[in-house]
Design a protein around this motif. Structure first.
Motif, short mmCIF file in Angstrom:
data_model
loop_
_atom_site.label_atom_id
_atom_site.label_comp_id
_atom_site.label_asym_id
_atom_site.label_seq_id
_atom_site.Cartn_x
_atom_site.Cartn_y
_atom_site.Cartn_z
N LEU A 147 12.17 84.45 -30.71
CA LEU A 147 12.54 83.54 -31.82
C LEU A 147 13.98 83.08 -31.64
O LEU A 147 14.30 81.89 -31.75
N ALA A 154 16.19 75.09 -28.14
CA ALA A 154 15.97 73.80 -28.80
C ALA A 154 17.27 73.01 -28.91
O ALA A 154 17.31 71.81 -28.61
N ALA B 172 16.98 74.29 -34.97
CA ALA B 172 16.92 75.55 -34.22
C ALA B 172 15.73 76.39 -34.69
O ALA B 172 15.01 76.99 -33.88
N ALA B 173 15.52 76.43 -36.01
CA ALA B 173 14.41 77.23 -36.55
C ALA B 173 13.07 76.71 -36.04
O ALA B 173 12.17 77.49 -35.69
N GLY B 175 12.71 75.23 -33.27
CA GLY B 175 12.68 75.63 -31.86
C GLY B 175 12.19 77.05 -31.69
O GLY B 175 11.48 77.36 -30.73
N SER B 176 12.57 77.91 -32.62
CA SER B 176 12.13 79.32 -32.53
C SER B 176 10.61 79.38 -32.68
O SER B 176 9.92 80.06 -31.92
N ALA B 177 10.08 78.61 -33.64
CA ALA B 177 8.62 78.57 -33.83
C ALA B 177 7.96 77.97 -32.59
O ALA B 177 6.95 78.49 -32.09
N THR B 179 8.85 77.96 -29.55
CA THR B 179 8.84 78.83 -28.36
C THR B 179 7.71 79.85 -28.44
O THR B 179 7.06 80.13 -27.43
N GLY B 203 11.00 83.33 -38.67
CA GLY B 203 11.97 82.54 -37.92
C GLY B 203 12.37 81.26 -38.64
O GLY B 203 13.53 80.84 -38.61
#
Lengths: 200, 229
Positions: A147, A154, B172-173, B175-177, B179, B203
């Motif tokens: 995460l 990103a 960014a959050a 992006g965490s999902a 990934t 996340g």
């Protein structure tokens, strides 16, 4: 396939990486690179295997660069900050290599994207200590490291695609917040972010 | 006044095959887009050829040309289709009775279920459009991410201090999902995407709500999965 001695292989993989960075993964002519690197012209075999091996070498270099920087850290949070700084400085130093690593290579074929995910996972060991530091170790998601890594990736990829690779080091505070927050929560992460901004 | 019965105008007979085609069977354009998605997922965008798409979709080059200007145009159409279907799925799950956190949970569950049911669309969305497709397709994908990020930004209002959350936190959050989702797709486990919901919700929400509330939301997501979504 054999590519000679260890030093020949290292020379070849470094030369391949330079070529991949300059021309994109699809523009690489492996035999030309072998001649330039002074490596014997063995049967190349599957060209993609060599490109994958070169990419693995890039992963090793980036991880070594980050490890070298964070040995000085006095805390886990500081270690993460130093590692992120090292990574972003390295990526900013060579925009062509960064574009290749984050776009051209993952786009090569589905198997390359598997390798790209391995690159991201290679950063997970830098974060594992965060579980113990978090105070909520037993409750955190099983993939909390991914995460955090995904959050950083990103931001970095957006900047790279926007042709702002040279500005990556300026993103350390934002990236640090997003990486630390899943482990420490936003208040502690925000404090680390402000310290990073002051240190910059 | 007397009315005279009027025979209904003569109508073309509606054969069963025409009814089925109109109601159940995809159009040529839809079959081409699905073939593009399937081939991209299998071989990657760069190695996808129009010939393969034509064969998979069972259409001629002329039919392809009637619908798309070329491979890139078809790719953009596929990404836009995914955006439309994703929007429909997540807004279809929404209710005005839900809190903001619950809206995030049910919205994301709807997306994950959609992608689990159609793994090649997941691969196009999370892998090909982001890394491999031409600029116009990437921009279409990026516009979808921007919309999601602006929706997630609403969670700032629930942060203990809005000012401590940086501007890029929503991006960014997501992006965490992304990934975690990408990891499952690349491992060939797209059918398990809904199981990622609790970790994804953590996340997405932890930058805004803090750990305790984000863990509670993750638990709520777990319960929702147990209840059948």
């Amino acid at each position: 396939m054999s590519t000679g001695t260890r030093s020949e292989r290292a020379r070849l993989l470094d030369a391949l990486l330079e070529e991949m960075a300059a021309k994109g993964c699809r523009g690489v002519q492996v035999k030309k690179v072998m001649r330039r690197a002074g490596v014997a012209d063995h049967d190349v075999g599957d060209q993609h295997s060599l490109l994958f091996a070169a990419f693995d070498r890039l992963i090793e270099r980036l991880v070594a660069c980050m490890k070298g920087r964070c040995v000085r850290a006095e805390s886990w949070e500081e270690g993460v900050r130093l590692a992120i700084e090292a990574l972003l400085q390295e990526l900013a130093r060579n925009p062509g290599m960064t574009q290749m690593a984050m776009r051209s290579f993952p786009a090569l074929r589905p198997e390359a994207h598997v390798r790209y995910m391995e690159l991201l996972k290679a950063f997970a060991p830098f974060l594992e200590e965060g579980r113990r530091v978090s105070g909520v170790e037993g409750e955190l998601p099983a993939e909390v490291e991914m995460l955090a890594i995904g959050a950083a990736e990103a931001i970095i990829l957006d900047a790279v695609l926007d042709e702002r690779t040279a500005e990556l080091p300026s993103l350390v505070p934002s990236i640090l917040f997003s990486v630390l927050t899943p482990f420490l929560g936003p208040e502690r992460a925000s404090s680390a972010m402000r310290n990073a901004a002051r240190a910059a | 006044m007397t009315s005279h019965p009027v025979d209904p105008p003569e109508r073309e007979s509606l054969g069963a095959d025409r009814i089925l085609k109109d109601i159940f069977l995809p159009t040529d354009r839809e079959r081409i887009m699905q073939a593009m998605a399937d081939t991209c997922a299998e071989r990657g965008y760069a190695d996808t050829t129009i010939d393969e798409i034509l064969e998979k979709a069972d259409v001629s080059a002329e039919v392809f040309a009637q619908n798309f200007e070329g491979k890139d145009d078809c790719a953009v159409a596929v990404v836009n289709m995914i955006l439309a279907e994703g929007t429909a799925a997540s807004s279809g799950a929404w209710s005005s009775d839900y809190s903001e956190q619950e809206s995030v949970i049910v919205g994301f569950l709807a997306l994950l279920e959609m992608f689990a049911a159609r793994p090649s669309l997941a691969a196009v969305s999370y892998v090909q459009a982001r890394y491999a497709m031409p600029p116009k397709a990437y921009l279409a994908y990026a516009s979808g991410v921007t919309v999601l990020a602006s929706m997630l930004d609403r969670m700032r209002a629930y942060a203990s201090d809005e000012n401590m959350v940086p501007a890029l936190a929503s991006r960014a959050a997501l992006g965490s999902a992304g990934t975690l989702i990408r990891q499952a797709i690349v491992a060939g486990e797209a059918e398990n995407l809904p199981k990622l919901l609790p970790d994804i919700i953590y996340g997405l929400l932890v930058p805004f709500l803090g750990q305790r509330e984000a863990l509670r939301s993750a638990e709520r997501a777990r319960e929702l999965l147990k209840d059948g979504g």
